[in-house]
Design a protein around this motif. Structure first.
Motif, PDB file in Angstrom:
ATOM      1  N   VAL A 158      -2.190 -11.363   9.888  1.00 19.94           N
ATOM      2  CA  VAL A 158      -1.606 -10.803   8.653  1.00 19.94           C
ATOM      3  C   VAL A 158      -0.017 -10.949   9.308  1.00 19.94           C
ATOM      4  O   VAL A 158       0.768 -10.745   8.528  1.00 19.94           O
ATOM      5  CB  VAL A 158      -2.623 -10.049   8.098  1.00 19.94           C
ATOM      6  CG1 VAL A 158      -3.708 -10.227   7.514  1.00 19.94           C
ATOM      7  CG2 VAL A 158      -3.027  -9.170   9.686  1.00 19.94           C
ATOM      8  N   PRO A 208      -5.564 -13.541  -0.545  1.00 18.09           N
ATOM      9  CA  PRO A 208      -3.627 -12.647   0.241  1.00 18.09           C
ATOM     10  C   PRO A 208      -2.656 -13.686   0.954  1.00 18.09           C
ATOM     11  O   PRO A 208      -1.239 -13.476   0.430  1.00 18.09           O
ATOM     12  CB  PRO A 208      -4.259 -11.336   0.718  1.00 18.09           C
ATOM     13  CG  PRO A 208      -5.158 -11.482  -0.029  1.00 18.09           C
ATOM     14  CD  PRO A 208      -5.897 -12.682  -0.125  1.00 18.09           C
ATOM     15  N   ASP A 224      -9.864 -15.373   1.264  1.00 20.87           N
ATOM     16  CA  ASP A 224      -8.865 -15.701   1.876  1.00 20.87           C
ATOM     17  C   ASP A 224      -9.242 -17.041   2.540  1.00 20.87           C
ATOM     18  O   ASP A 224      -9.987 -17.013   2.674  1.00 20.87           O
ATOM     19  CB  ASP A 224      -7.717 -13.854   2.265  1.00 20.87           C
ATOM     20  CG  ASP A 224      -7.074 -14.198   3.312  1.00 20.87           C
ATOM     21  OD1 ASP A 224      -6.208 -15.081   2.209  1.00 20.87           O
ATOM     22  OD2 ASP A 224      -6.352 -13.792   4.165  1.00 20.87           O
ATOM     23  N   PRO A 273      -1.852  -7.471  -1.762  1.00 21.67           N
ATOM     24  CA  PRO A 273      -1.737  -7.094  -0.429  1.00 21.67           C
ATOM     25  C   PRO A 273      -1.111  -6.947   1.045  1.00 21.67           C
ATOM     26  O   PRO A 273       0.598  -7.209   0.153  1.00 21.67           O
ATOM     27  CB  PRO A 273      -2.684  -8.646  -0.509  1.00 21.67           C
ATOM     28  CG  PRO A 273      -1.626  -9.408  -1.455  1.00 21.67           C
ATOM     29  CD  PRO A 273      -1.358  -8.797  -2.146  1.00 21.67           C
ATOM     30  N   TRP A 332      -7.077  -6.980   5.577  1.00 19.84           N
ATOM     31  CA  TRP A 332      -5.864  -6.460   4.239  1.00 19.84           C
ATOM     32  C   TRP A 332      -6.250  -5.507   3.922  1.00 19.84           C
ATOM     33  O   TRP A 332      -7.510  -4.964   3.825  1.00 19.84           O
ATOM     34  CB  TRP A 332      -6.138  -7.615   3.108  1.00 19.84           C
ATOM     35  CG  TRP A 332      -5.442  -8.901   3.985  1.00 19.84           C
ATOM     36  CD1 TRP A 332      -6.222 -10.181   4.000  1.00 19.84           C
ATOM     37  CD2 TRP A 332      -4.367  -9.538   3.825  1.00 19.84           C
ATOM     38  NE1 TRP A 332      -5.484 -11.223   4.089  1.00 19.84           N
ATOM     39  CE2 TRP A 332      -4.211 -11.259   4.288  1.00 19.84           C
ATOM     40  CE3 TRP A 332      -3.647  -9.005   3.870  1.00 19.84           C
ATOM     41  CZ2 TRP A 332      -2.974 -11.883   3.926  1.00 19.84           C
ATOM     42  CZ3 TRP A 332      -1.974  -9.762   3.650  1.00 19.84           C
ATOM     43  CH2 TRP A 332      -1.672 -10.597   3.970  1.00 19.84           C
TER      44      TRP A 332
END
Length: 610
Positions: A473, A380, A534, A424, A417
């Motif tokens: 993220v 992602p 990830d 994602p 995520w």
């Protein structure tokens, strides 16, 4: 000569024009004050003029005027006492010493000035050039010249870079003449060889070192000549000859432990590490905690089998012996450019390659919907990287291969995520502006060693856990990141991975008052390690590695969990491509300090790429 380090200067210009203007201004002020008869005040400005531009002829002209006003050089010496503050004043004193015939003192003082402030042309003076004759050089005290050379060689680098080499060239010319007149002075000739090597005059360095080695004044001095000869031969690429020279001395006198270390390292550089280890083992029998031999043997063992346990032992040696700087030098040297030891590993996803192609297009920041179609899912974070370049970047996946990379390898509480089918999206809020600013300032792709990364991330220790997770993220924009050559914006995958490693290592500092086994930082890092397949898994593993390196009591636990995550990835690799598998293998090897963290399971052939 410590005071010479307090070099006085004002504004700096890369082309030297500011220094020249400052020096000319000081000359003018000195002449005005000279007219008033205030010699002490004038001397200060003359020193400042020389200190601003030691190669300015007018500065020495006004010095001559000052000497004349003082009634001669002997009287002028009092205007530049040994207690003067600035290097420029010391340079004036050296010139006056030469004028009264105390040339050895002048040469010594000038060498000390160069050693303290090596990036100015102190040696570009007429009085020094006048000494580079057979008669004048013969009258110099070789002991003082040798001591001065020790100051110079320690400061200018090996080899000396430009413009330092040019600055030192006049001093080197004098040294050549002194050696010609005093070839029997072994200690001085040895130091002259050291200077010749730094000036990249390797034939001369070798010849002088051989001269020093051939003069028999006792084992200690013979060893010094051998050391210089070995270093010169090594720099000239004549490694086997250097080994022969050092072997003769060391075999004759095993108390020459410093030379033994140099011999061992030469053997290592000649792809003979086992022989080097044998040399060091003999040294360590009589000196188990030798400042250089103890770390050097660990470095050679690592070169022999690439087992990171030796690097961890090297770090442990440094922890227990903080004064042994050589251990730190070796650790930095061995880790510096190795993935997950000194730097981040590179991403290999097809998505990243697509993003880089997009970066090369005419409009990488396009608002249009752009994307890539893949046969299987990728990390992602690689999609996140694309969105940093183009907000409407997307990836389409033809199939989700089993085991499903979206699923954690065990039940976890923290999942950064979420997925809408295979797309994602961040599952946690964005971090605070303070956290984003810190990450923007501190994210680094190269950190040197795992302990250095751990220390670097300590600046995030006060951030809330939600901020640190949010950074994973929601990385700050790479635009204007403090990386050279705009590297973060050019390679946004480097940037995302750097922010994630920093954030995870910041989590390693969260609530350090809590005991590791029951701590929030441990639980969080393990959730991130075992979560969605990830880059975050790699970052969490790296953070755990830094904990293990710096906190020995955690090592068995860290190695167990990092190895387990690698084994899960290897299991998944039986049926599909696992892009983070090689990284996890390296991370597992980097915590191979216990049986639990030993060699990873045998690699299996991976299925074809997309």
């Amino acid at each position: 000569m410590a005071a010479a380090g307090n070099h006085h200067h004002t504004n700096h210009c890369d082309d030297g024009s500011c220094e020249r203007l400052n020096a000319e201004g000081e000359v003018a002020v000195a002449r005005l004050i000279l007219d008033s008869g205030d010699l002490v005040h004038a001397a200060k400005h003359v020193g400042d003029a020389v200190g601003a531009d030691p190669a300015l002829p007018e500065a020495y002209e006004v010095l001559a005027e000052l000497v004349a006003e003082a009634g001669g050089a002997q009287s002028a010496l009092d205007l530049f006492p040994q207690s003067v503050t600035y290097a420029g004043s010391h340079a004036c004193r050296a010139a006056v010493l030469a004028a009264v015939g105390r040339t050895s003192e002048a040469v010594f003082l000038l060498g000390a000035i160069i050693g303290a402030v090596p990036d100015l042309p102190w040696a570009s003076v007429a009085w020094l050039e006048a000494l580079a004759t057979p008669a004048a050089a013969a009258a110099l005290d070789p002991a003082q010249v040798g001591t001065a050379l020790a100051h110079v060689t320690q400061a200018i680098g090996d080899p000396a870079p430009e413009p330092r080499r040019s600055y030192v060239a006049p001093y080197y010319a004098l040294v050549r003449e002194v050696v010609a007149q005093h070839p029997e002075q072994k200690a001085m000739v040895c130091m002259a060889s050291s200077l010749a090597r730094r000036m990249d005059d390797l034939d001369t360095a070798i010849a002088w070192a051989k001269t020093a080695s051939d003069i028999r004044y006792g084992p200690d001095r013979d060893a010094l000549g051998a050391a210089m000869l070995g270093s010169a031969l090594r720099r000239a690429g004549r490694v086997e000859e250097a080994i022969d020279v050092l072997q003769k001395v060391v075999r004759a006198d095993w108390s020459q432990s410093t030379l033994a270390v140099e011999l061992a390292e030469l053997l290592g550089s000649a792809d003979r590490p086992a022989e080097g280890i044998a040399v060091l083992e003999r040294v360590l029998k009589s000196a188990p905690n030798h400042e250089k031999a103890a770390p050097a043997i660990l470095a050679l063992r690592y070169r022999l089998d690439a087992d990171a346990a030796h690097l961890v032992a090297l770090h442990d040696h440094l922890r227990h012996n903080p004064g042994h700087g050589y251990a730190g030098h070796l650790l930095q040297q061995l880790c510096a450019d190795k993935p997950w030891l000194g730097r981040d590993d590179y991403a290999g996803e097809a998505t990243v390659k697509g993003v880089r192609q997009l970066m090369e297009s005419d409009d990488p920041g396009t608002e249009n919907r752009v994307g890539i179609r893949l046969s299987a899912m990728e990390a992602p974070s690689s999609v996140l990287t694309g969105r940093l370049v183009a907000p409407n970047f997307f990836v389409e996946h033809e199939k989700v291969h089993e085991p499903d990379p979206r699923l954690p390898t065990r039940p976890v509480h923290i999942q950064p995520w979420r997925f809408e089918e295979t797309v994602p999206y961040p599952a946690v809020p964005a971090p605070s502006q303070k956290a984003a600013d810190l990450a923007h300032e501190l994210a680094t792709h190269h950190w040197g060693t795992p302990p250095a990364l751990y220390d670097h991330a300590a600046a995030l220790a006060g951030l809330p856990l939600d901020d640190l997770i949010g950074l994973l993220v929601h990385p700050p924009s790479p635009v204007d990141a403090p990386w050279p050559d705009n590297l973060a914006a050019k390679y946004p995958d480097f940037w995302v991975r750097a922010v994630q490693v920093l954030a995870c290592t910041g989590i390693a500092h969260y609530r350090t008052d809590q005991p590791w086994p029951t701590s929030d930082r441990r639980e969080t890092l393990l959730d991130l390690l075992d979560g969605t397949e990830d880059w975050i898994c790699e970052a969490a593993a790296m953070a755990l590695v830094t904990v293990g390196w710096t906190h020995p009591e955690t090592r068995a636990d860290v190695a167990h969990h990092v190895t387990a995550r690698y084994q899960a990835a290897a299991q998944a690799g039986r049926t599909r491509r696992v892009e983070i598998l090689e990284s996890l293998e390296r991370l597992t090897k980097s915590c191979s300090w216990t049986a639990a963290g030993g060699a990873p399971a045998p690699r299996r052939k991976l299925f074809g790429r997309r």
